[in-house]
Design a protein around this motif. Sequence first.
Motif: not given
Length: 215
Positions: A66-67, A70-72, A76
């Motif tokens: 998951r790293s 992109a988190k969002h 973004s």
Amino acid sequence: GKFNATAAGLSTAAYKKLAAMGGQDFFQIYNLFTFLWTNQFFQGIETMTIAGAIACWYWTLDKSSRSNLAKHPITSSFFRAVRYHLGTICFGSLIIAIVQLCRIALAYLDRQTKGLQKANFAVKMLMKCAQCCLWCFEKVVKFNTRNAYIFIAINGKSFCKSAKNAFMTILKNLFLVGFVNLVSGLLILLGKVMIMVGCGVLTYIWVEGSGSFTY
């Protein structure tokens, strides 16, 4: 001959109608054009945001961690579209809005010349052909603009270059694009039918299970 005289009369009548318009009518046209432009502008932001989020996920080779993702991605992609591609979206939506305004103006002219079209079949056919050509042109412009937004979200190039690349890519893979559009259209239609049938069945079960209504 007679056709040229009729066409000249049609253009003269349209000019007189335009000259008789007051300031309020011009403001209504301005408001209509602003609405069309704004509507296509927000649709362009939506298309580019979704395309950017999907491209961000697709071009991440290692999706196991998951790293790396992109988190969002949607947020973004939205801010990236607003920060870097706002002018591009304005330009693309402007082209579509102009074509739509031309279609509306032609439909208005068609409505105002019903009597002349009944008197001359050639003028009627000319008007219908013009409406059909503008409808097809709008569909082509919308399709190519949407694909240009997708290319912009991927490579970040200008609108004209992305529209050219999108057109050439579709032209080289015409059969594949047509097949994908056909299958996706059938799947969307099947999904709509299943949702409609499911809602109807659930409503019938709910009505039958609730018993008689109390008034």
